[in-house]
Scaffold this active site. Structure first.
Site, mmCIF file in Angstrom:
data_model
loop_
_atom_site.group_PDB
_atom_site.id
_atom_site.type_symbol
_atom_site.label_atom_id
_atom_site.label_comp_id
_atom_site.label_asym_id
_atom_site.label_seq_id
_atom_site.Cartn_x
_atom_site.Cartn_y
_atom_site.Cartn_z
ATOM 1 N N TYR A 158 0.808 -1.228 -0.070
ATOM 2 C CA TYR A 158 -0.026 -0.020 -0.128
ATOM 3 C C TYR A 158 0.846 1.256 -0.002
ATOM 4 O O TYR A 158 1.943 1.259 0.744
ATOM 5 C CB TYR A 158 -1.056 -0.101 1.235
ATOM 6 C CG TYR A 158 -1.886 -1.135 1.029
ATOM 7 C CD1 TYR A 158 -2.781 -1.418 0.102
ATOM 8 C CD2 TYR A 158 -1.754 -2.142 2.024
ATOM 9 C CE1 TYR A 158 -3.559 -2.249 0.064
ATOM 10 C CE2 TYR A 158 -2.763 -3.215 1.958
ATOM 11 C CZ TYR A 158 -3.626 -3.509 0.915
ATOM 12 O OH TYR A 158 -4.429 -4.586 0.793
ATOM 13 N N HIS A 212 -6.005 2.923 0.614
ATOM 14 C CA HIS A 212 -5.667 2.676 1.992
ATOM 15 C C HIS A 212 -5.384 4.106 2.583
ATOM 16 O O HIS A 212 -4.308 4.025 3.473
ATOM 17 C CB HIS A 212 -4.594 1.560 2.055
ATOM 18 C CG HIS A 212 -5.035 0.374 2.752
ATOM 19 N ND1 HIS A 212 -4.700 0.217 3.801
ATOM 20 C CD2 HIS A 212 -5.378 -0.778 2.279
ATOM 21 C CE1 HIS A 212 -5.162 -0.827 4.360
ATOM 22 N NE2 HIS A 212 -5.658 -1.629 3.291
HETATM 23 MG MG MG Z 1 -9.336 -2.039 1.608
#
Ligand code: MG
Length: 404
Positions: A158, A212
Site C-alpha cells: 500500500y 488505503h
Molecule cells: Mg481495503
C-alpha cells in the site's frame, strides 16, 4: 415449541492461513444444535476472546436463541460504552452463530430467510499485486484465464514500496524503521500502471484500486481525477474515516466511483456518507460492525440511496464470516461485488463447506444456516501465530507516522 436456550459459548483461535482467526460456537439446550460465527479481529484477537469469555458468555447463557434482535441490542448496551472493534467483533461471533442456529431450525440457508436469491452466483474480485508492471499484468492475465472479470490492481505494498529506488526517499538521520512511501511517487506509479493495463490488456476488465488512506486530502482529489481516464469500478478507502466529510468535495469534482467502509465501526460513520450519496459502495467488515444483524440493516439503508455493497473480504476473515456475508450478497438487491482472497487447503480442512468459486462467481452450498462447519480437532493443527504487523507502520519519507 419448547424454548431453546444458550447452554454455553466457546471461543477458538486458529491460523490455517497464518492469520489468527476467531471462531465462536454457541451451544444450545438441544444437545445436537449449535451455531458458528466469525469474531476475527486478527490484530487484537486476544482482547476479543476475553470480551466473549469474561463478559458475553455469562451475560448470554440461558437466553432464548430465537430472540436475536433483543440479544444484539442488550449485549451492545451491556458495556455502556460501545461501537468499538473489540466489542463489535465479540458480538458478531455470537450474532452470526445465532443466525446459523435460526437457519438450522428453519431448515433453510440464510439467504432464503433473508428473502431468497436475487442472483445465482456472487461476482467476486481478486487482488493482482506485484513489484513491477510486468508482474502485475502477469497476475491479471492469470486471473482472467480463470474467468475473473473484476481485479484489484496494485504495485508494491500500500502506497507503493519504492524505498531506496526513488530520489525523494531520503530519511533524516535516526529515522525509525517502517513501511516508507512517497505520496507523489505512489500516485505517479499507479497512473503508469493503469495506462499499461488499459493499453495492453484493454477495457474488458473491471479495475479496483485501494488508496488505503495514504494521501492528503488535496492529493486524493488530484489522484481521483487522474483515475477518471481509466474508468475504475471503484477507488477504495481514499480517505481515513476521520475525514469522510471531504467526500462531499470529491463527489462534486470527479466522476471516479468511491468505495469506503472497511474501518468503520459506528453507524454515525456511514449514515451521512450514504444519505448524501457521497460514496458508491459500502464495504464494511461484517464482524467489525457487530455481525449480520446490523449488516442487514446497513444493506437495506444503502439500497434506498443506490449505494451498492462490496463487503470487506480478505484473509483476516474466517470462511464462516465469508459465507455469512455471501448470504447477504445473494439476497441483497443492491449487491455490487464481493472481495475474495481465496481459501488454502488448511482453511478448507478446518472449515468444511467453504464457499466454492468458479469462473469468477462464488456459490454457497445451500445447507441450512450459514452452511460452513468447524472441525475443532483439525483446527488444533494450526495454532495461533505471531503475526507480522510491519505493514501497519507506514511513514512518510521524513519519518512521520501515517495511519494505515
Ligand atoms: Mg481495503
Amino acid at each position: 415449541m419448547e424454548t431453546i436456550t444458550i447452554r454455553d459459548i466457546k471461543v477458538f483461535v486458529t491460523a490455517p492461513h497464518n492469520i489468527n482467526l476467531v471462531v465462536v460456537k454457541v451451544l444450545t439446550s438441544e444437545p445436537e444444535l449449535y451455531g458458528l460465527g466469525c469474531a476475527t479481529f486478527t490484530w487484537r484477537h486476544k482482547a476479543v476472546v476475553t470480551a466473549i469469555e469474561e463478559y458475553l458468555r455469562p451475560f448470554l447463557i440461558g437466553k432464548n436463541v430465537a430472540n436475536i434482535e433483543d440479544i444484539w441490542q442488550s449485549a451492545m448496551g451491556s458495556s455502556y460504552w460501545r461501537n468499538g472493534p473489540v466489542l463489535n467483533n465479540a458480538l458478531s461471533g455470537v450474532d452470526e452463530a445465532l443466525w446459523d442456529i435460526k437457519g438450522k431450525l428453519a431448515k433453510m440457508p440464510l439467504y432464503d430467510l433473508f428473502g431468497g436469491k436475487c442472483r445465482e452466483g456472487i461476482a467476486v474480485y481478486r487482488h493482482a499485486d506485484g513489484n513491477s508492471i510486468e508482474e502485475v499484468k502477469e497476475k491479471i492475465r492469470g486471473f482472467m484465464e480463470e474467468g475473473y472479470r473484476y481485479i484489484r490492481c496494485h504495485m508494491g505494498t500500500y502506497g507503493g514500496n519504492f524505498d531506496g529506488t526513488i530520489q525523494q526517499m531520503v530519511h533524516p538521520a535516526g529515522a525509525p524503521a517502517g513501511a516508507y512511501y512517497s505520496p507523489k511517487a505512489y500516485m505517479r506509479s499507479v497512473v503508469g500502471l493503469m495506462e499499461e493495463i488499459r493499453s495492453d490488456i484493454g477495457w474488458d476488465l473491471e479495475i479496483m484500486h485501494d488508496v488505503h488512506e495514504r494521501l492528503s486530502l488535496v492529493d486524493t482529489l488530484d489522484f481521483a481525477k487522474e483515475m477518471e481516464a481509466f474508468k475504475l469500478f471503484f477507488l477504495e478507502d481514499c480517505l481515513p474515516p476521520e475525514q469522510y466529510s471531504y467526500f462531499e468535495y470529491l463527489r462534486k469534482q470527479t466522476s471516479t466511483p468511491f468505495a469506503m467502509g472497511e474501518l468503520l465501526t459506528n453507524p454515525v460513520e456511514w449514515r451521512t456518507m450514504v444519505q448524501n450519496q457521497w460514496i458508491d459502495f459500502i464495504r464494511c467488515h461484517l464482524s467489525d460492525i457487530g455481525g449480520l444483524t446490523p449488516a442487514r440493516k446497513l444493506a437495506a439503508f444503502c439500497e434506498a440511496y443506490q449505494v451498492r455493497t462490496a463487503w470487506h473480504g480478505p484473509n483476516d476473515l474466517s470462511p464462516i464470516g465469508m459465507a455469512a456475508q455471501m448470504h447477504l450478497d445473494y439476497s441483497s438487491p443492491n449487491f455490487g461485488i464481493q472481495e475474495f482472497a481465496g481459501f488454502n487447503e488448511g482453511e478448507e480442512e478446518v472449515f468444511p463447506g467453504c464457499p466454492a468459486v468458479d469462473r469468477g462467481y462464488a456459490y454457497l452450498n445451500g445447507k441450512p444456516g450459514i452452511g460452513v462447519d468447524f472441525d475443532e480437532e483439525k483446527a488444533k493443527k494450526y495454532p495461533c501465530v505471531e503475526m507480522d504487523f510491519s505493514w501497519l507502520y507506514s511513514r512518510l519519507p521524513d519519518g512521520t507516522a501515517v495511519r494505515p
